[in-house]
Design an enzyme around this catalytic site. Structure first.
Site, PDB file in Angstrom:
ATOM      1  N   GLY A  87      14.409  67.882  14.528  1.00 48.42           N
ATOM      2  CA  GLY A  87      15.562  67.411  13.744  1.00 48.42           C
ATOM      3  C   GLY A  87      15.745  68.261  12.510  1.00 48.42           C
ATOM      4  N   GLY A  89      15.167  69.201   9.330  1.00 44.66           N
ATOM      5  CA  GLY A  89      14.135  68.913   8.342  1.00 44.66           C
ATOM      6  C   GLY A  89      14.435  69.524   6.984  1.00 44.66           C
ATOM      7  N   ASP A 122       8.951  70.929   2.854  1.00 47.88           N
ATOM      8  CA  ASP A 122       9.558  70.540   1.579  1.00 47.88           C
ATOM      9  C   ASP A 122      11.084  70.435   1.654  1.00 47.88           C
ATOM     10  OD1 ASP A 122      10.292  73.165   1.808  1.00 47.88           O
ATOM     11  OD2 ASP A 122       9.326  73.843  -0.054  1.00 47.88           O
ATOM     12  N   GLY A 123      11.639  70.760   2.828  1.00 50.18           N
ATOM     13  CA  GLY A 123      13.090  70.655   2.973  1.00 50.18           C
ATOM     14  C   GLY A 123      13.869  71.757   2.275  1.00 50.18           C
ATOM     15  N   ASP A 246      15.059  74.394  20.697  1.00 52.52           N
ATOM     16  CA  ASP A 246      15.800  73.799  19.575  1.00 52.52           C
ATOM     17  C   ASP A 246      16.599  74.864  18.825  1.00 52.52           C
ATOM     18  OD1 ASP A 246      12.976  74.482  18.998  1.00 52.52           O
ATOM     19  OD2 ASP A 246      13.551  74.115  16.922  1.00 52.52           O
ATOM     20  N   ASP A 256      20.069  80.127  14.097  1.00 47.75           N
ATOM     21  CA  ASP A 256      18.736  80.081  13.495  1.00 47.75           C
ATOM     22  C   ASP A 256      18.117  81.460  13.370  1.00 47.75           C
ATOM     23  OD1 ASP A 256      18.914  77.478  12.916  1.00 47.75           O
ATOM     24  OD2 ASP A 256      17.248  76.785  14.128  1.00 47.75           O
TER      25      ASP A 256
HETATM   26  P1  AMP Z   1      12.896  76.534  13.004  1.00 46.49           P
HETATM   27  O1  AMP Z   1      12.136  76.965  14.219  1.00 46.49           O
HETATM   28  O2  AMP Z   1      12.740  77.425  11.811  1.00 46.49           O
HETATM   29  O3  AMP Z   1      14.342  76.365  13.352  1.00 46.49           O
HETATM   30  O4  AMP Z   1      12.352  75.114  12.514  1.00 46.49           O
HETATM   31  C1  AMP Z   1      11.737  74.199  13.372  1.00 46.49           C
HETATM   32  C2  AMP Z   1      11.707  72.807  12.766  1.00 46.49           C
HETATM   33  O5  AMP Z   1      10.997  72.789  11.513  1.00 46.49           O
HETATM   34  C3  AMP Z   1      13.074  72.216  12.470  1.00 46.49           C
HETATM   35  O6  AMP Z   1      13.034  70.859  12.788  1.00 46.49           O
HETATM   36  C4  AMP Z   1      13.225  72.421  10.983  1.00 46.49           C
HETATM   37  O7  AMP Z   1      14.101  71.497  10.408  1.00 46.49           O
HETATM   38  C5  AMP Z   1      11.804  72.235  10.487  1.00 46.49           C
HETATM   39  N1  AMP Z   1      11.570  72.940   9.215  1.00 46.49           N
HETATM   40  C6  AMP Z   1      11.507  74.258   9.035  1.00 46.49           C
HETATM   41  N2  AMP Z   1      11.307  74.568   7.747  1.00 46.49           N
HETATM   42  C7  AMP Z   1      11.228  73.392   7.072  1.00 46.49           C
HETATM   43  C8  AMP Z   1      11.011  73.029   5.688  1.00 46.49           C
HETATM   44  N3  AMP Z   1      10.855  73.949   4.729  1.00 46.49           N
HETATM   45  N4  AMP Z   1      10.992  71.717   5.400  1.00 46.49           N
HETATM   46  C9  AMP Z   1      11.156  70.785   6.354  1.00 46.49           C
HETATM   47  N5  AMP Z   1      11.353  71.060   7.644  1.00 46.49           N
HETATM   48  C10 AMP Z   1      11.399  72.350   8.018  1.00 46.49           C
HETATM   49 MG    MG Z   2      15.690  75.743  14.241  1.00 47.88          MG
END
Ligand code: AMP
Ligand code: MG
Length: 474
Positions: A87, A89, A122-123, A246, A256
């Site tokens: 989701g 994040g 940390d979002g 995803d 992404d």
């Molecule tokens: P990604 O492969 O970079 O698209 O991220 C995979 C998952 O990790 C997704 O659900 C993102 O929302 C979550 N995510 C990545 N970086 C962060 C962050 N700094 N804080 C919270 N969630 C994160």
């Molecule tokens: Mg992603």
């Protein structure tokens, strides 16, 4: 004083609560605008106010009228392992607009703070990945490859802590045909919520493939778009780097931008991502991976079919047809790169032999194809005699070809975002100098033109400038 307005017309927020969590972006300390994409804002029917107001809006400090912010839920296979719940994040969907061309587009803030899907994160995002995604996605668009776009980048004034230490925080505003992913389907399939799954299919097909409301037709439509996309990536020397399900969009856009890269020297097994230790997402593996990802989409759609055995047989057929589609798209893309308007299977060996020579020589991918059209590619090859022999075959083939030179000019970019220039741009921005960012962006808007004042951007890295690894930046 003109105020910013965004003609929101939200549809995802009308879906059931199972699809998202309402979530406002969390305010930041001192928003400062780095970039706003005015032509894109215009396409979206927006009115833009002053920079200070834009900074507050695109930092998440000021919610524009009509926004219904939410975090989307999805699942996904990450490096082959299934996570039943991921989701947004570190992102929130502000809402959607219908652009001037009639297309529905998402506006999403990325780096906007924690959400219920943040897990340990940390979002937030730091300036490096934000500017990287801004430049790469806009470059991709200028290259003519389907992609999410960058609408704005804002510094937050807050420090974000990463392995490298404390870094300047930033928020990217991204525009997408939608943020529906293969993983969105997997989320509901894994929970055996066929009601929601059907609702998602209805929504996704209406939005992206109105002629394909049935699961099988929908699957085939997504497969066709993704086959085309991956061939276009290959043609640009692009390595996505994290082709998790995803990060695979239903619309067929590149989405992404994490540890992605355009390669310099051609090496089919090239990997840049620091987290891809097995080379799962290597340049030449991308065609295999996208088929695997489409098989995951197929599996997620099976529960919607009345006869699951028949569905498995039919969907397997659709997925098994994909490698040949990718091969056909690849031939079209690479055929055009050597000037051929209608390449046939007989031309495949000509292209493959060139690539083999390039790999042996460590030839620069972008510059070699550009130079071929100008008759100056020889310097890229370690064995001039073998290149000359190849070139003689190629010239013989071109005798029956009209307009090959113009085709090559329009297909082989002069300028791509090279990793070392991206790294330099980020280092400058971290030090407070955004000029290299704006310069890169300006030049990359016209990738098929030789630009005398930007000649340095066509240079491959010197040995000490080679970027060997790229990072997710999460
Ligand atoms: P990604 O492969 O970079 O698209 O991220 C995979 C998952 O990790 C997704 O659900 C993102 O929302 C979550 N995510 C990545 N970086 C962060 C962050 N700094 N804080 C919270 N969630 C994160
Ligand atoms: Mg992603």
């Amino acid at each position: 004083m003109t105020h910013t307005s965004i003609p929101f017309d939200n549809s995802y927020a009308q879906l059931a609560p199972a699809f998202f969590t309402a979530q406002e972006p969390l305010p930041v300390t001192s928003p400062a605008l780095v970039a706003i994409n005015r032509p894109l804002a215009d396409d979206l029917g927006m009115t833009l106010g002053e920079d200070a107001e834009l900074a507050r809006i695109f930092a998440g400090n000021l919610l524009p009228e009509g926004a219904e912010p939410l975090a989307q839920v999805y699942a996904g296979h990450q490096f082959g392992g299934f996570s039943p719940q991921l989701g947004d994040g570190r992102a929130v969907l502000l809402g959607e607009v219908v652009d001037k061309g009639g297309a529905r587009r998402d506006l999403q803030l990325k780096g906007s703070g924690r959400t219920p899907y943040s897990r340990g994160g940390d979002g937030r995002a730091w300036l490096g990945p934000v500017l990287r995604e801004y430049v790469l996605s806009e470059a991709m668009h200028a290259l003519g490859i389907p992609t999410t776009r960058a609408l704005a980048a804002v510094r937050t004034g807050d420090i974000v802590y990463r392995q490298e230490g404390g870094l300047p925080g930033a928020v990217l505003t991204r525009v997408a045909a939608s943020h529906l992913r293969v993983g969105t389907f997997q989320y509901f399939a894994a929970r055996r919520d066929t009601g929601a799954l059907q609702r998602l299919l209805d929504y996704a097909s209406a939005r992206h493939y109105p002629g394909a409301p049935e699961p099988g037709a929908f699957l085939r439509a997504v497969i066709a778009r993704q086959a085309k996309l991956v061939a276009q990536w290959m043609g640009a020397g692009f390595i996505h780097g994290v082709m998790n399900t995803d990060n695979t969009s239903i619309s067929g856009e590149t989405i992404d931008y994490g540890p992605c890269a355009f390669m310099d020297a051609y090496a089919p097994d090239q990997v840049y991502s620091s987290i891809d230790r097995q080379g799962r997402y290597a340049y030449s593996n991308q065609g295999h991976v996208i088929v695997w990802n489409m098989a995951q989409l197929a599996s997620a759609l099976v529960p919607l079919m009345p006869d699951e055995d028949a569905a498995v047989a039919d969907f397997t057929h659709a997925v098994h047809a994909m490698p040949a589609m990718i091969e056909a798209e690849w031939l079209r893309v690479f055929g055009a790169k050597i000037g051929l308007g209608a390449p046939s299977e007989d031309d495949r060996a000509l292209i493959e032999d060139l690539l083999a020579l390039m790999a042996e020589s460590g030839a620069d991918f972008t510059n070699t194809f550009r130079a071929l059209g100008h008759g100056t590619a020889e310097a890229q090859f370690s064995d001039p005699a073998r290149f000359a022999a190849w070139q003689a075959r190629w010239h013989a083939r071109l005798e029956t070809e009209e307009g090959w030179r113009a085709r090559m000019e329009a297909t082989n970019p002069a300028i791509i975002p090279r990793n070392h220039h991206i790294e330099e741009m980020i280092a400058a921005a971290v030090a407070g100098d955004d000029a290299p960012f704006h310069r890169l962006l300006g030049v990359l808007a016209y990738p098929y033109q030789e630009q005398a004042d930007a000649e340095f951007l066509t240079h491959p890295p010197a040995p000490e400038e080679i970027v060997r690894q790229t990072f997710c930046g999460t």
